[in-house]
Design an enzyme around this catalytic site. Structure first.
Site, mmCIF file in Angstrom:
data_model
loop_
_atom_site.group_PDB
_atom_site.id
_atom_site.type_symbol
_atom_site.label_atom_id
_atom_site.label_comp_id
_atom_site.label_asym_id
_atom_site.label_seq_id
_atom_site.Cartn_x
_atom_site.Cartn_y
_atom_site.Cartn_z
ATOM 1 N N CYS A 120 0.923 -1.238 -0.111
ATOM 2 C CA CYS A 120 -0.158 -0.055 -0.108
ATOM 3 C C CYS A 120 0.926 1.395 0.038
ATOM 4 O O CYS A 120 2.210 1.058 0.327
ATOM 5 C CB CYS A 120 -0.902 -0.016 1.095
ATOM 6 S SG CYS A 120 -2.142 1.205 1.058
ATOM 7 N N CYS A 122 -0.117 4.090 1.610
ATOM 8 C CA CYS A 122 -0.527 5.420 2.600
ATOM 9 C C CYS A 122 0.535 5.678 3.757
ATOM 10 O O CYS A 122 0.684 6.651 4.266
ATOM 11 C CB CYS A 122 -1.608 4.990 3.282
ATOM 12 S SG CYS A 122 -1.628 3.344 4.438
ATOM 13 N N LYS A 195 -12.310 -4.724 2.358
ATOM 14 C CA LYS A 195 -11.591 -4.011 3.126
ATOM 15 C C LYS A 195 -12.560 -2.722 3.516
ATOM 16 O O LYS A 195 -12.818 -1.938 2.397
ATOM 17 C CB LYS A 195 -10.452 -3.416 2.875
ATOM 18 C CG LYS A 195 -9.707 -2.509 3.896
ATOM 19 C CD LYS A 195 -8.206 -2.315 3.697
ATOM 20 C CE LYS A 195 -7.648 -1.032 4.538
ATOM 21 N NZ LYS A 195 -6.221 -0.901 4.217
ATOM 22 N N ARG A 205 -3.075 3.728 12.526
ATOM 23 C CA ARG A 205 -2.690 4.874 11.949
ATOM 24 C C ARG A 205 -1.631 5.702 12.896
ATOM 25 O O ARG A 205 -0.941 6.194 12.106
ATOM 26 C CB ARG A 205 -3.846 6.012 11.570
ATOM 27 C CG ARG A 205 -4.556 5.085 10.153
ATOM 28 C CD ARG A 205 -5.798 5.800 9.837
ATOM 29 N NE ARG A 205 -6.492 4.889 8.798
ATOM 30 C CZ ARG A 205 -7.669 5.242 8.159
ATOM 31 N NH1 ARG A 205 -8.348 6.378 8.693
ATOM 32 N NH2 ARG A 205 -8.087 4.508 7.543
ATOM 33 N N ARG A 217 -10.803 7.629 3.567
ATOM 34 C CA ARG A 217 -10.686 6.713 2.703
ATOM 35 C C ARG A 217 -11.871 6.130 1.959
ATOM 36 O O ARG A 217 -12.121 5.065 1.492
ATOM 37 C CB ARG A 217 -9.951 5.523 3.271
ATOM 38 C CG ARG A 217 -8.380 6.023 3.913
ATOM 39 C CD ARG A 217 -7.629 4.944 3.715
ATOM 40 N NE ARG A 217 -6.450 4.899 4.741
ATOM 41 C CZ ARG A 217 -5.451 5.711 4.685
ATOM 42 N NH1 ARG A 217 -5.486 6.777 3.949
ATOM 43 N NH2 ARG A 217 -4.668 5.722 6.007
ATOM 44 N N GLU A 233 -16.640 -7.729 -4.728
ATOM 45 C CA GLU A 233 -15.079 -7.438 -4.792
ATOM 46 C C GLU A 233 -14.480 -8.633 -4.827
ATOM 47 O O GLU A 233 -13.014 -8.773 -5.393
ATOM 48 C CB GLU A 233 -14.810 -6.614 -3.393
ATOM 49 C CG GLU A 233 -15.210 -4.988 -3.560
ATOM 50 C CD GLU A 233 -14.275 -4.382 -4.559
ATOM 51 O OE1 GLU A 233 -13.126 -4.863 -4.950
ATOM 52 O OE2 GLU A 233 -14.153 -3.172 -4.496
ATOM 53 N N LYS A 248 -11.674 -7.599 6.299
ATOM 54 C CA LYS A 248 -11.041 -6.650 7.355
ATOM 55 C C LYS A 248 -12.056 -5.302 7.534
ATOM 56 O O LYS A 248 -12.489 -5.028 6.762
ATOM 57 C CB LYS A 248 -9.705 -6.188 6.814
ATOM 58 C CG LYS A 248 -9.174 -5.269 7.547
ATOM 59 C CD LYS A 248 -7.617 -4.614 6.876
ATOM 60 C CE LYS A 248 -7.302 -3.528 7.727
ATOM 61 N NZ LYS A 248 -6.068 -2.870 7.193
ATOM 62 N N TYR A 314 -3.010 -8.748 16.532
ATOM 63 C CA TYR A 314 -1.971 -8.525 17.231
ATOM 64 C C TYR A 314 -1.871 -9.146 18.723
ATOM 65 O O TYR A 314 -1.037 -9.013 19.527
ATOM 66 C CB TYR A 314 -2.259 -6.764 17.624
ATOM 67 C CG TYR A 314 -2.281 -5.953 16.355
ATOM 68 C CD1 TYR A 314 -1.090 -5.800 16.011
ATOM 69 C CD2 TYR A 314 -3.682 -5.666 15.792
ATOM 70 C CE1 TYR A 314 -0.933 -4.796 14.587
ATOM 71 C CE2 TYR A 314 -3.639 -4.882 14.440
ATOM 72 C CZ TYR A 314 -2.389 -4.545 14.253
ATOM 73 O OH TYR A 314 -2.294 -3.678 12.702
HETATM 74 C C1 PBG Z 1 -2.837 0.059 4.851
HETATM 75 C C2 PBG Z 1 -3.407 -0.555 6.126
HETATM 76 C C3 PBG Z 1 -4.235 -0.271 7.130
HETATM 77 C C4 PBG Z 1 -4.548 -1.516 7.652
HETATM 78 C C5 PBG Z 1 -3.802 -2.378 7.233
HETATM 79 N N1 PBG Z 1 -3.067 -1.970 5.834
HETATM 80 C C6 PBG Z 1 -4.710 0.902 7.368
HETATM 81 C C7 PBG Z 1 -5.922 1.770 6.789
HETATM 82 O O1 PBG Z 1 -6.226 1.355 5.593
HETATM 83 O O2 PBG Z 1 -6.131 2.747 6.875
HETATM 84 C C8 PBG Z 1 -5.235 -1.398 9.121
HETATM 85 C C9 PBG Z 1 -4.780 -2.534 10.298
HETATM 86 C C10 PBG Z 1 -5.244 -2.203 11.530
HETATM 87 O O3 PBG Z 1 -5.898 -1.220 11.819
HETATM 88 O O4 PBG Z 1 -4.670 -2.934 12.303
HETATM 89 N N2 PBG Z 1 -3.633 0.556 3.842
#
Ligand code: PBG
Length: 325
Positions: A120, A122, A195, A205, A217, A233, A248, A314
């Site tokens: 990704c 970001c 997602k 974040r 987003r 999707e 997710k 986690y």
């Molecule tokens: C990257 C990404 C994110 C997460 C995993 N890959 C954050 C987002 O989309 O803002 C979130 C994982 C988590 O909250 O543990 N795009």
């Protein structure tokens, strides 16, 4: 025939029998542990909203990976925080960047641990969005090119699995083509297919320093009200070449997981038990409002029961302790 002939409690009253008839199993081998990798050496900076989780420099990430393996956890998923962020997320496809370096180091020091990389932009863009910006919105097709470069960069470093999490249209196809063209036809893609635009990513974040600097987003991640759209999707990602799919977050979307498992039998499915789910659990446990250990296993079991073959969480190290490793 019913009660009193039928008494479901008969198989519940004995602990050994209870174990024998349990429908859903949970083992450490079903879990993948996320690591946040930062530049430097000897760095272990705790993430305040995620007790037990730290940003780690590559050397410390290797130590953590060794511990994760010792506990029997199947693998790690790596997120990188680069030294410098820019508009096009150059750090994401830098062969000397944190992730490439971390993958090489972990593969060398802990050869029997599965190394997944999150693909990704970001974490690498100065605006915090998951793609390049054009007129204050993410330019889907220009982003695909960069995601493909990032995937190839991770592949060259030695990643076992490539996991795109950006939610751009066509990213699985773009990544699959790029990997195939570069000699990585064998490398599996775990697509974050469904997602959602979720408030549960808040602590992540902070950990990944990836909060969007303007807007949100919702223009690329999914609307929480939609379930059938998730099926679409997933179907599209499978057509584009995804080998495994992910839902997710996990807990607020267990119905989506179950629907996906029923709709796409035989497709390996993962769930991401995200940062906010973990933070919520740990915060309540810290206050003594819930039994953290018990709830940890209950949550992971529920995600497996809903249909996940494996879970990114986690809680993996806690679960390993609780499952007796
Ligand atoms: C990257 C990404 C994110 C997460 C995993 N890959 C954050 C987002 O989309 O803002 C979130 C994982 C988590 O909250 O543990 N795009």
């Amino acid at each position: 025939m019913g009660f009193p002939t039928i008494r479901p409690r008969r198989v519940r009253d004995n602990a050994l029998l209870r174990d024998l008839v349990r429908e859903t199993t949970l083992s450490v081998g079903d879990l993948v542990y996320p690591l946040f990798v930062v530049p430097g050496r000897g760095v272990a900076k705790p993430v305040s909203s995620m007790p037990g989780v730290s940003q780690l420099s590559v050397d410390r990430a290797v130590e953590e990976a060794r511990e994760v393996r010792r506990l029997g956890i199947a693998g790690v998923i790596l997120f990188g925080i680069p030294a410098h962020k820019d508009a096009v997320g150059s750090g994401a496809y830098d062969p000397e960047g944190v992730i490439a370096e971390a993958v090489r180091a972990i593969r060398e020091s802990v050869p029997d641990l599965l190394v997944v990389t999150d693909v990704c932009l970001c974490e690498y863009t100065d605006h915090g969005h998951c793609g390049v910006i054009h007129e204050r919105t993410v330019d889907n097709d220009r982003t695909l090119e960069l995601l493909a470069r990032e995937a190839v960069c991770h592949a060259r470093a030695g990643a076992h699995v490539i996991a795109p999490s950006d939610m751009m249209d066509g990213r699985v196809q773009a990544i699959r083509r790029a990997l195939d063209a570069e000699g990585f036809a064998h490398l599996p893609i775990l697509s974050y297919a469904a997602k959602y635009a979720s408030g549960f990513y808040g602590p992540f974040r902070e950990a990944a320093e990836s909060a969007p600097q303007f807007g949100d987003r919702r223009g690329y991640q999914m609307d929480p009200g939609n379930g059938e759209e998730a099926m679409r999707e997933i179907a599209l990602d499978l057509e584009e070449g995804a080998d495994m799919i992910m839902v997710k977050p996990a807990l607020p979307y267990l119905d989506v997981l179950r629907r996906a498992k029923d709709r796409f039998p035989g497709v390996p499915m993962a769930a991401y038990n995200v940062s906010g789910e973990y933070a919520m659990l740990r915060a309540a446990a810290e206050r003594g409002w819930i039994d953290g250990d018990r709830v940890t296993l209950e949550i992971l079991t529920s995600i497996r029961r809903a249909g996940a073959d494996f879970i990114l969480t986690y809680s993996a190290k806690d679960a390993a302790r609780l499952l007796g490793r």
